[in-house]
Design a protein around this motif. Sequence first.
Motif, PDB file in Angstrom:
ATOM      1  N   SER A 417       0.710  -1.281   0.059  1.00  0.00           N
ATOM      2  CA  SER A 417      -0.115   0.154   0.001  1.00  0.00           C
ATOM      3  C   SER A 417       0.921   1.274  -0.123  1.00  0.00           C
ATOM      4  N   GLU A 421       0.945   4.513  -2.740  1.00  0.00           N
ATOM      5  CA  GLU A 421       0.712   5.982  -2.129  1.00  0.00           C
ATOM      6  C   GLU A 421       1.827   6.555  -2.642  1.00  0.00           C
ATOM      7  N   PRO A 427      -3.964   8.067  -2.140  1.00  0.00           N
ATOM      8  CA  PRO A 427      -4.396   6.913  -1.053  1.00  0.00           C
ATOM      9  C   PRO A 427      -4.294   5.601  -1.849  1.00  0.00           C
ATOM     10  N   SER A 428      -3.874   4.790  -1.391  1.00  0.00           N
ATOM     11  CA  SER A 428      -3.816   3.265  -1.836  1.00  0.00           C
ATOM     12  C   SER A 428      -4.928   2.811  -2.060  1.00  0.00           C
ATOM     13  N   LYS A 429      -6.002   3.483  -1.373  1.00  0.00           N
ATOM     14  CA  LYS A 429      -7.368   2.785  -1.616  1.00  0.00           C
ATOM     15  C   LYS A 429      -8.100   3.133  -2.792  1.00  0.00           C
TER      16      LYS A 429
END
Length: 472
Positions: A417, A421, A427-429
Amino acid sequence: MSEEMPAEIRGTAEGAKRAAEKAIPRMREGEEEEGEDEQQRNNPYYFPYRRSFQTRLGDEEGKFKLLQRFAEKSPLLKGIKNYRLAMLEANPNTFVLPFPCDFEAIYVGTNGKGTITFVTHENKESYNIERGTVVRNPAGSTAYMVNQDNREKLTIAVLELPVNTPGKSQAFYPAGNGNPQSYFQTFSSEIFETVLNTPREKLEKLFEGQRGQQRQKRQQGGFRRAKPEQIRAMSQQATSPRHRGGEILAINLLSQSPVYSNQNGRFFEASPEEFQQLQNMDVAVAASNINQGAIFVPHYNSKATFVVLVTEGNGYIEMVCPHLSRQSQGSRSGRQDRREQEEEEEEEEEEERIAEYKKVKARLSLGDVFVIPAGHPFTFVASRNENLKTIGFGIHAQNNKRIFLARKKNLMRHMDSEAKEISFGVPSKLVDDILNKPEESYFMSFSQQKQRGSEERRGNPLASFMDFSRLF
């Protein structure tokens, strides 16, 4: 104080203005089309059928066409310079004269039905060949073919690897009528009188018979019309792709289980790891059928450079290339007078230059060829009206891996993650939400793609991919 313009003049002026406003977009569209055509002409990876194939042998019954040398088109293709791509076309009920060749070759049926026979001093092997059949010629063999069909043309794609002069192949014909010339006629008469223990008069009858056939039927080239009973006799002992012991002698690629498949397309592949006859040439053979309006999800090959031939339909390809500057796509392609010193200087400059990427795009139709170098992300898109079907030869394919850039099976799923980023600056999401779509992998439809962002992005569904490609 200015006088008011008369109504009739005002109406005429407003009409002219509206006409001009309508004409401007058309002019811009025309300019864009001209620019796109120029870009395609200068594209070092694109080989349009009409301009890139040269007929080496042919008559009214068939043709043998050879693609322009890869390295002649562009120094960017030096890695596959020893290989040649050819197309063989035979009309219904046509026989292709026997020819021993100074090259290894892989034959792939792209249309019609026929029989291909390989003869050596030890034996004969005959195979039925149709769309998707893959056959490799035994070393040192002589091949001949026949189109079994009464109506449909037989077409076969051939990838050659010359064994004598790299990049240059030459067929030698035992039988001919002057065009092509039989190699028997080249030897001195005294040699064959002695070797065959046959008087010269009898030898002359053999070759006079061939010349008489030429005068009677006005046939030239390596193709002859055959009688139905002759075709049946040559085809009776032919076999469909089969095994001999542990060796697979021929493959029907389209009868294999697809490597990738869903409702939007299918992809088949025979790799050198699986099929022994492909190992010597280090070549994989692939076939794809992309449904109309569908996309083959962007990906790249880790080792193999693919030479892709369109066998049916229309569409286009987009590819990311680090070798072409933003200002001059393909401006260096096709120059035969390039010196080795200039190439070395360009390579040094390229190594020193900060990475820049170019979107290479080409419209594709039947017979067109496109080369996809290893490590270059790309995608195929079928037209809205018909499927796009291709076959591809993957050169240097041993242990090649196919790396997808989006959807279920993509490399980002395995990244930390934190790495995502830092790389994307978000953000990795968000990265996961965009790239790790769970619905479909490998093939997807434009109509099912959610429309996001501005009108500009809706007009270019691949824009996010092209932005993503800048990371590489």
